[in-house]
Design a protein around this motif. Structure first.
Motif, mmCIF file in Angstrom:
data_model
loop_
_atom_site.group_PDB
_atom_site.id
_atom_site.type_symbol
_atom_site.label_atom_id
_atom_site.label_comp_id
_atom_site.label_asym_id
_atom_site.label_seq_id
_atom_site.Cartn_x
_atom_site.Cartn_y
_atom_site.Cartn_z
ATOM 1 N N PRO A 115 5.585 -13.785 2.105
ATOM 2 C CA PRO A 115 4.836 -13.704 3.374
ATOM 3 C C PRO A 115 3.695 -14.704 3.467
ATOM 4 N N ARG A 116 3.493 -15.174 4.700
ATOM 5 C CA ARG A 116 2.438 -16.138 5.009
ATOM 6 C C ARG A 116 1.481 -15.521 6.024
ATOM 7 N N PRO A 117 0.284 -16.049 6.150
ATOM 8 C CA PRO A 117 -0.640 -15.559 7.182
ATOM 9 C C PRO A 117 -0.289 -16.148 8.542
ATOM 10 N N VAL A 118 0.963 -15.961 8.941
ATOM 11 C CA VAL A 118 1.502 -16.538 10.175
ATOM 12 C C VAL A 118 2.010 -15.405 11.061
ATOM 13 N N ALA A 119 1.684 -15.460 12.334
ATOM 14 C CA ALA A 119 2.059 -14.394 13.261
ATOM 15 C C ALA A 119 3.550 -14.463 13.595
ATOM 16 N N LEU A 120 4.176 -13.303 13.708
ATOM 17 C CA LEU A 120 5.566 -13.222 14.148
ATOM 18 C C LEU A 120 5.692 -13.744 15.575
ATOM 19 N N GLU A 121 6.833 -14.391 15.842
ATOM 20 C CA GLU A 121 7.046 -15.024 17.143
ATOM 21 C C GLU A 121 8.219 -14.371 17.858
ATOM 22 N N ALA A 122 8.067 -14.195 19.159
ATOM 23 C CA ALA A 122 9.156 -13.660 19.973
ATOM 24 C C ALA A 122 10.385 -14.546 19.842
ATOM 25 N N GLY A 123 11.548 -13.921 19.798
ATOM 26 C CA GLY A 123 12.801 -14.654 19.684
ATOM 27 C C GLY A 123 13.244 -14.917 18.261
ATOM 28 N N LYS A 124 12.379 -14.683 17.280
ATOM 29 C CA LYS A 124 12.713 -14.894 15.873
ATOM 30 C C LYS A 124 13.237 -13.606 15.247
ATOM 31 N N LEU A 125 13.798 -13.751 14.047
ATOM 32 C CA LEU A 125 14.196 -12.611 13.231
ATOM 33 C C LEU A 125 13.209 -12.467 12.074
ATOM 34 N N MET A 126 12.871 -11.235 11.729
ATOM 35 C CA MET A 126 12.041 -10.983 10.558
ATOM 36 C C MET A 126 12.913 -10.370 9.463
ATOM 37 N N GLY B 88 0.811 -1.212 0.000
ATOM 38 C CA GLY B 88 0.000 0.000 0.000
ATOM 39 C C GLY B 88 0.843 1.261 0.000
ATOM 40 N N ILE B 89 1.939 1.254 0.755
ATOM 41 C CA ILE B 89 2.828 2.417 0.778
ATOM 42 C C ILE B 89 3.431 2.641 -0.600
ATOM 43 N N ALA B 90 3.896 1.565 -1.221
ATOM 44 C CA ALA B 90 4.502 1.697 -2.554
ATOM 45 C C ALA B 90 3.495 2.252 -3.549
ATOM 46 N N ALA B 91 2.266 1.768 -3.494
ATOM 47 C CA ALA B 91 1.248 2.224 -4.440
ATOM 48 C C ALA B 91 0.814 3.654 -4.162
ATOM 49 N N SER B 92 0.813 4.061 -2.897
ATOM 50 C CA SER B 92 0.310 5.394 -2.562
ATOM 51 C C SER B 92 1.327 6.487 -2.853
ATOM 52 N N TYR B 93 2.617 6.165 -2.785
ATOM 53 C CA TYR B 93 3.654 7.161 -3.052
ATOM 54 C C TYR B 93 4.268 7.019 -4.442
ATOM 55 N N GLY B 94 4.033 5.896 -5.083
ATOM 56 C CA GLY B 94 4.636 5.662 -6.389
ATOM 57 C C GLY B 94 3.718 4.822 -7.241
ATOM 58 N N CYS B 95 4.319 3.907 -7.969
ATOM 59 C CA CYS B 95 3.542 3.080 -8.887
ATOM 60 C C CYS B 95 3.151 1.757 -8.233
ATOM 61 N N MET B 96 4.151 1.050 -7.700
ATOM 62 C CA MET B 96 3.908 -0.268 -7.123
ATOM 63 C C MET B 96 5.214 -0.753 -6.496
ATOM 64 N N VAL B 97 5.180 -1.931 -5.910
ATOM 65 C CA VAL B 97 6.419 -2.534 -5.414
ATOM 66 C C VAL B 97 7.286 -2.919 -6.619
ATOM 67 N N SER B 98 8.598 -2.886 -6.436
ATOM 68 C CA SER B 98 9.497 -3.214 -7.545
ATOM 69 C C SER B 98 9.662 -4.715 -7.727
ATOM 70 N N PHE B 99 9.176 -5.506 -6.777
ATOM 71 C CA PHE B 99 9.114 -6.965 -6.842
ATOM 72 C C PHE B 99 8.239 -7.415 -5.680
ATOM 73 N N PRO B 100 7.701 -8.626 -5.695
ATOM 74 C CA PRO B 100 6.863 -9.077 -4.577
ATOM 75 C C PRO B 100 7.649 -9.035 -3.259
ATOM 76 N N SER B 101 7.095 -8.347 -2.270
ATOM 77 C CA SER B 101 7.814 -8.143 -1.010
ATOM 78 C C SER B 101 8.091 -9.467 -0.303
ATOM 79 N N ILE B 102 9.322 -9.595 0.193
ATOM 80 C CA ILE B 102 9.740 -10.753 0.978
ATOM 81 C C ILE B 102 9.662 -10.354 2.450
ATOM 82 N N VAL B 103 8.771 -10.965 3.197
ATOM 83 C CA VAL B 103 8.629 -10.710 4.632
ATOM 84 C C VAL B 103 8.496 -12.070 5.297
ATOM 85 N N THR B 104 9.491 -12.444 6.106
ATOM 86 C CA THR B 104 9.490 -13.825 6.591
ATOM 87 C C THR B 104 10.336 -13.996 7.848
#
Length: 472
Positions: free
Chosen positions: A235-246, A209-225
């Motif tokens: 990215p998955r519909p999985v909640a972040l867990e304490a002790g992990k790295l994102m 949403g940020i990429a689309a609102s300030y520019g055109c779109m994301v430059s590639f599918p965002s990697i969030v994991t």
């Protein structure tokens, strides 16, 4: 259009001079349907067509006669049905004048131009196609089967395009700075959202949403994991867990399709534990070493190898590697931890011009690709020049399947301490990435605002944000 008509005319003139002779075809993109013709993906123009002709409309082809200097913008006018649904747009002739082209033709006449060139024994130059509609159009025009078109593409045209697009002008750098500003907003938002209970998918959606609102779109599918050991961990519909790295690898495209690409690795709990900090600091120091080494005339291959040797030496200090670090890197043992290259070119494509072939873009007669695992994924390796924009993205990953495979085969036992590595199989991965402009005497970051990346700065930034409510 982003630039003046004289900018595009000058680019086409240089292209004609470099190609020398023949008819040059530069295909724009067409709409691409999602699930039926009237429901299309967001239109994205071909980068090379955009570089030389500057127009974002679908259904256009740029033609340049390298012998006579004749330039033609080929395309059909929209009809009343299009106007009813999408509104009136400029005529093809108006678009041509904007980009400094005096002649236009309807698409049906493109075959006449090509047939005339072929019958006259002239070379018809085209770039490797990547969309099937373009491949079918080339099949109709030149009777070359789609399976043979990449090999039949013009080496002269590829070399000329790579030469021109590799060095970024001051105007282009300004646009890349805009992309980096959007990237800053995306990544600092991801770091604010990084806390237990928030899902990977939610964060990635906010970034889109940020990429689309300030520019055109994301430059590639965002990697969030949380599984940073997966290089493209979407990215998955999985909640972040304490002790992990994102790990968040994301970028934006401006409205004119210039890109940014950054990666940050944030502790979900707000602080790195001892083991995480030890590995993270190695990656941060490798990232900074590349900044120290990069300057005109230096091969990016050598910067990559310097970074790998530093990484191997520091992993040896942790007890994960052994033996001589230089010998370990020469053998390829370090690729267990970093199975990719240090970076790639950046511009109108996030992997700039990669569709023209990695060897054509990142290598030359002096520097040739490697077939060694890991080093073979170094997308860019040739000597740096002022005006090049590259990514600096070292990483350390603990990939359980790769560790098990190498250990079962007894690979690199002189350099890898598998007993110690075994204890890191639940670690994930760390990557830090920034976009770097090569200057006259060194290099600098693209973007005026720095996304925190040194471990103390990351922890301080996250602590400040965790005292406030979620921003979305």
């Amino acid at each position: 259009m982003l630039f003046s008509s004289s900018t595009y005319a000058g680019r086409r003139r240089l292209l004609r001079e470099k190609v020398g002779s023949g008819l040059i075809l530069l295909f724009g993109n067409n709409d691409s349907p999602v699930n039926y013709p009237a429901n299309a993906y967001r239109f994205r123009q071909d980068s090379t067509f955009l570089y030389f002709f500057g127009q974002h409309r679908d259904g256009l082809v740029g033609v340049i006669d390298a012998d006579s200097g004749r330039e033609i913008l080929v395309g059909d006018e929209i009809d009343i049905d299009d106007i009813v649904w999408y509104g009136s747009v400029r005529s093809v002739a108006e678009m041509a004048r904007e980009t400094g082209v005096s002649e236009t033709l309807p698409m049906a006449r493109l075959a006449d131009l090509v047939d005339e060139a072929v019958s006259g024994g002239r070379k018809v130059h085209f770039l490797p196609p990547y969309r099937y509609d373009t491949k079918l159009q080339l099949l109709d025009l030149l009777h070359i089967h789609p399976a043979e078109q990449r090999e039949a593409a013009s080496a002269d045209l590829i070399r000329a395009v790579v030469d021109l697009r590799s060095t970024k002008s001051a105007e282009e750098i300004e646009e890349l700075e805009r992309a980096a500003t959007i990237g800053y907003r995306m990544h600092t938002t991801a770091m604010r959202l990084c806390r237990p209970g928030v899902t990977e998918q939610y964060i990635a959606g906010v970034l889109d949403g940020i990429a689309a609102s300030y520019g055109c779109m994301v430059s590639f599918p965002s990697i969030v994991t949380m599984h940073g050991q997966i290089l493209h961990g979407y990215p998955r519909p999985v909640a972040l867990e304490a002790g992990k790295l994102m790990l968040c690898d994301a970028g934006a495209e401006t409205n004119e399709n210039y890109c940014s690409d950054h990666t940050r690795t944030t502790p979900v709990s707000g602080r790195y534990d001892t083991r995480q900090r030890e590995v993270y600091e190695i990656v941060a120091d490798c990232h900074d070493l590349a900044l120290e080494k990069a300057r005109p005339g230096v091969r990016w291959w050598d910067v990559h190898m310097d970074v790998c040797r530093l990484m191997a030496a520091r992993l040896k200090e942790l007890g994960l590697m052994k033996g001589d670090p230089a010998e370990a890197v020469a053998a390829g043992a370090h690729a267990l931890f970093m199975p990719h290259g240090l970076g790639h070119m950046m511009g109108m494509d996030v992997h700039d011009m990669e569709g023209l072939g990695q060897t054509n873009v990142g290598y030359d007669d002096e520097t040739r690709p490697s077939e060694q695992f890991g080093t073979a994924s170094l997308r860019f390796a040739r000597r740096l020049q002022e005006g090049f924009v590259v990514t600096d993205e070292p990483g350390i990953y603990f990939i359980p399947d790769l560790i098990d495979l190498w250990r079962s085969k007894g690979l690199y036992t002189d350099f890898l301490n598998y007993e110690a590595i075994e204890r890191y199989k639940d670690f994930g991965g760390v990557r830090i990435e920034d976009d770097v402009l090569v200057t006259a005497d060194g290099c600098r970051f693209i973007g005026s605002e720095r996304i925190p990346y040194r471990p103390d700065d990351v922890e301080r930034f996250v602590a400040e944000q965790h005292d406030s409510p979620l921003p979305y």
